[in-house]
Design a protein around this motif. Structure first.
Motif, PDB file in Angstrom:
ATOM      1  N   PHE A  15       0.826  -1.209   0.000  1.00 46.65           N
ATOM      2  CA  PHE A  15       0.000   0.000   0.000  1.00 46.65           C
ATOM      3  C   PHE A  15       0.862   1.261   0.000  1.00 46.65           C
ATOM      4  O   PHE A  15       0.503   2.261  -0.621  1.00 46.65           O
ATOM      5  CB  PHE A  15      -0.919   0.041   1.225  1.00 46.65           C
ATOM      6  CG  PHE A  15      -2.119  -0.872   1.137  1.00 46.65           C
ATOM      7  CD1 PHE A  15      -2.603  -1.334  -0.064  1.00 46.65           C
ATOM      8  CD2 PHE A  15      -2.773  -1.266   2.290  1.00 46.65           C
ATOM      9  CE1 PHE A  15      -3.710  -2.162  -0.136  1.00 46.65           C
ATOM     10  CE2 PHE A  15      -3.895  -2.090   2.239  1.00 46.65           C
ATOM     11  CZ  PHE A  15      -4.357  -2.544   1.017  1.00 46.65           C
ATOM     12  N   ALA A  16       1.999   1.229   0.702  1.00 47.02           N
ATOM     13  CA  ALA A  16       2.876   2.403   0.798  1.00 47.02           C
ATOM     14  C   ALA A  16       3.775   2.550  -0.424  1.00 47.02           C
ATOM     15  O   ALA A  16       4.594   3.464  -0.475  1.00 47.02           O
ATOM     16  CB  ALA A  16       3.729   2.312   2.060  1.00 47.02           C
ATOM     17  N   ARG A  17       3.640   1.661  -1.393  1.00 49.98           N
ATOM     18  CA  ARG A  17       4.394   1.698  -2.639  1.00 49.98           C
ATOM     19  C   ARG A  17       5.899   1.583  -2.436  1.00 49.98           C
ATOM     20  O   ARG A  17       6.698   2.174  -3.155  1.00 49.98           O
ATOM     21  CB  ARG A  17       4.059   2.943  -3.462  1.00 49.98           C
ATOM     22  CG  ARG A  17       2.642   2.922  -3.998  1.00 49.98           C
ATOM     23  CD  ARG A  17       2.393   4.088  -4.939  1.00 49.98           C
ATOM     24  NE  ARG A  17       1.161   3.860  -5.659  1.00 49.98           N
ATOM     25  CZ  ARG A  17       1.081   3.265  -6.843  1.00 49.98           C
ATOM     26  NH1 ARG A  17       2.165   2.828  -7.423  1.00 49.98           N
ATOM     27  NH2 ARG A  17      -0.081   3.093  -7.431  1.00 49.98           N
ATOM     28  N   GLY A  71      -2.967   1.301   5.632  1.00 45.75           N
ATOM     29  CA  GLY A  71      -3.489   1.576   4.303  1.00 45.75           C
ATOM     30  C   GLY A  71      -4.863   0.967   4.102  1.00 45.75           C
ATOM     31  O   GLY A  71      -5.218  -0.039   4.727  1.00 45.75           O
ATOM     32  N   ARG A  74      -4.215   0.522  -2.469  1.00 51.54           N
ATOM     33  CA  ARG A  74      -2.989   0.933  -3.131  1.00 51.54           C
ATOM     34  C   ARG A  74      -3.350   2.068  -4.086  1.00 51.54           C
ATOM     35  O   ARG A  74      -3.686   1.866  -5.241  1.00 51.54           O
ATOM     36  CB  ARG A  74      -2.353  -0.223  -3.882  1.00 51.54           C
ATOM     37  CG  ARG A  74      -1.042   0.152  -4.552  1.00 51.54           C
ATOM     38  CD  ARG A  74      -0.392  -1.071  -5.152  1.00 51.54           C
ATOM     39  NE  ARG A  74       0.646  -0.752  -6.099  1.00 51.54           N
ATOM     40  CZ  ARG A  74       1.924  -0.574  -5.787  1.00 51.54           C
ATOM     41  NH1 ARG A  74       2.301  -0.683  -4.540  1.00 51.54           N
ATOM     42  NH2 ARG A  74       2.810  -0.292  -6.720  1.00 51.54           N
ATOM     43  N   ALA A  80      -0.085   7.394  -0.990  1.00 50.94           N
ATOM     44  CA  ALA A  80       0.785   6.436  -0.307  1.00 50.94           C
ATOM     45  C   ALA A  80       1.761   7.148   0.632  1.00 50.94           C
ATOM     46  O   ALA A  80       2.117   6.610   1.681  1.00 50.94           O
ATOM     47  CB  ALA A  80       1.550   5.600  -1.326  1.00 50.94           C
TER      48      ALA A  80
END
Length: 125
Positions: A15-17, A71, A74, A80
């Motif tokens: 999710f945070a890339r 999160g 995505r 993010a």
């Protein structure tokens, strides 16, 4: 909407890339390249909470991220970025190791004469 207080580590990394896929996130954690609050973990299902500090050893650098929120999806990169605070030290500028061999950007390949001069300089030492 009520967000969960905890979230799976591999899911949060995705999710945070930090990584491109959840499979890669699980592989990164499983191989031991992630620390949660300074403790190495190899379990992708490890729960992370708000306030946890993650140390992630990526291919070219080490990132230190503080979890600010779990999160929900995505989303795009700006979304993010709200999930973490980046505590990583600033990257040091790469300086040329040998100033004699350094060339100006855009000056092309060395000529034969420049290469011979350089080789003779290093052979003398």
């Amino acid at each position: 909407m009520n967000l969960p207080a905890r979230q799976r580590l591999d899911k949060w990394l995705w999710f945070a890339r930090v990584v491109k896929s959840r499979t890669l996130a699980a592989k990164l954690v499983g191989e031991g390249f992630v620390r949660v609050n300074g403790v190495k973990t190899d379990v992708p299902a490890k729960a992370v909470n708000v306030g946890d500090v993650l140390t992630i050893a990526l291919e070219r650098d080490v990132r230190v991220l503080k979890v600010m929120a779990p999160g929900t999806r995505r989303g795009p990169f700006p979304e993010a970025q709200t999930l973490y605070e980046d505590l990583s030290p600033p990257a040091e500028a790469a300086a040329p190791k040998d100033e004699h061999a350094a060339r100006q950007p855009g000056s092309g390949r060395p000529t034969k004469k420049e290469r011979r001069d350089r080789d003779s300089f290093f052979d003398d030492q």
